[in-house]
Scaffold this active site. Sequence first.
Site, PDB file in Angstrom:
ATOM      1  N   LYS A  54       0.840  -1.201   0.000  1.00 52.09           N
ATOM      2  CA  LYS A  54       0.000   0.000   0.000  1.00 52.09           C
ATOM      3  C   LYS A  54       0.874   1.250   0.000  1.00 52.09           C
ATOM      4  O   LYS A  54       0.608   2.202  -0.733  1.00 52.09           O
ATOM      5  CB  LYS A  54      -0.933  -0.020   1.225  1.00 52.09           C
ATOM      6  CG  LYS A  54      -2.015  -1.084   1.110  1.00 52.09           C
ATOM      7  CD  LYS A  54      -2.763  -1.318   2.418  1.00 52.09           C
ATOM      8  CE  LYS A  54      -3.771  -2.456   2.276  1.00 52.09           C
ATOM      9  NZ  LYS A  54      -4.388  -2.860   3.544  1.00 52.09           N
ATOM     10  N   GLN A  98      -3.998  -1.351   9.873  1.00 53.91           N
ATOM     11  CA  GLN A  98      -4.057  -2.686   9.262  1.00 53.91           C
ATOM     12  C   GLN A  98      -4.697  -3.689  10.231  1.00 53.91           C
ATOM     13  O   GLN A  98      -4.306  -3.782  11.397  1.00 53.91           O
ATOM     14  CB  GLN A  98      -2.633  -3.138   8.876  1.00 53.91           C
ATOM     15  CG  GLN A  98      -2.568  -4.462   8.151  1.00 53.91           C
ATOM     16  CD  GLN A  98      -3.208  -4.412   6.760  1.00 53.91           C
ATOM     17  OE1 GLN A  98      -3.088  -3.436   6.032  1.00 53.91           O
ATOM     18  NE2 GLN A  98      -3.906  -5.482   6.397  1.00 53.91           N
ATOM     19  N   ASP A 121     -10.485   3.365   4.707  1.00 57.11           N
ATOM     20  CA  ASP A 121     -10.916   1.962   4.621  1.00 57.11           C
ATOM     21  C   ASP A 121     -12.440   1.859   4.619  1.00 57.11           C
ATOM     22  O   ASP A 121     -12.991   0.789   4.332  1.00 57.11           O
ATOM     23  CB  ASP A 121     -10.374   1.167   5.817  1.00 57.11           C
ATOM     24  CG  ASP A 121      -9.242   0.229   5.425  1.00 57.11           C
ATOM     25  OD1 ASP A 121      -9.099  -0.052   4.209  1.00 57.11           O
ATOM     26  OD2 ASP A 121      -8.513  -0.216   6.326  1.00 57.11           O
TER      27      ASP A 121
END
Length: 302
Positions: A54, A98, A121
Amino acid sequence: MSAEILSGTETAGALRKELAARVEAIRSSQGWVPGLATVLVGDDPASRAYVGMKNRAAGEVGIHSRQIDLPADVPEAELLGLVEGLNADPEIHGILVQLPLPGHIRESRILEAIRPEKDVDGFHPVNVGRLSSGDRDVLAPCTPAGIVELLLRNGHDPSGRHVVVVGRSNIVGKPMASLLLRKGRGGDATVTVAHSRTPDLGAVTRLADILIVAVGWPGTVTGEMVRPGAVVVDVGVNRVDDASTEKGYRLVGDVDFEGVRAVAGAITPVPGGVGPMTIATLLSNTLQAAMALRAMDEGMQG
Ligand code: NAP
């Protein structure tokens, strides 16, 4: 018949090029760049690899990225403090923690602490609610939003089609259904969601014009479960033993690729299908968040 291969690698490459041009235009005309912070707790190799990908992808399109590594035993309060700091940081427009987090940290508390405007997200309850209310400006979860973009950019508009989603997780299945039900671009589908308690899964999947499978088990969907000509999107990423490879394993999806390929009209490969679209969408969400935050700041100053 052998299905068209829907390459996420190619489609994501095109999307990333567009994003790079937009980021460069902002940098040269306005003198700032979007910023993404990624937070990795612990040292799980798969999580580390995802976060690394990412950050690299962000750098490649000109997005400023900052990776924060914390030990697995970091107290929840310390992580919350870090998130608060990133919420207030004007150089950071997107925050990604994460998952999964170690057991002593309540994931919901961390996700709820992220400012919804920086929640790239799309997991904050405010954004989940907005998405299910049909909001078109919301930051939507990257995997399902990337799938919609993959379908649209390859001529498979879900509008008016019957889409069957297999899997009802908060990360993929449910937001996938919400996106497909939204009015307008990428939505307007008739949606059925199946899961582990669905009897006779094949009877349901055979109804699909577009079949999206996010289960986490290889071979869940076989050729006879697919209507001839259907578009099949395989979200699964599973490791299976393979002594012929250097690592001793290979990655496969949830769909029996060869069997389904012979029946379907189009199919995504694993790897090289949904995965690259997920990452490109994270970058696109970061740019979207940055533009909205800047507009909000300018509104407050003006
Ligand atoms: P998850 O949270 O484990 O959810 C799996 C879903 O599949 C659940 O709703 C479960 O039903 C359902 N299910 C399990 N076995 C089934 C069966 N035999 N028949 C029908 N439904 C079944 O998984 P997830 O987070 O959604 O991820 C799914 C897969 O996608 C995993 O392989 C994951 O690695 C992959 N993934 C890939 C990406 C990417 O970017 N490529 C991103 C996210 C996830 P119940 O709710 O009834 O238990």
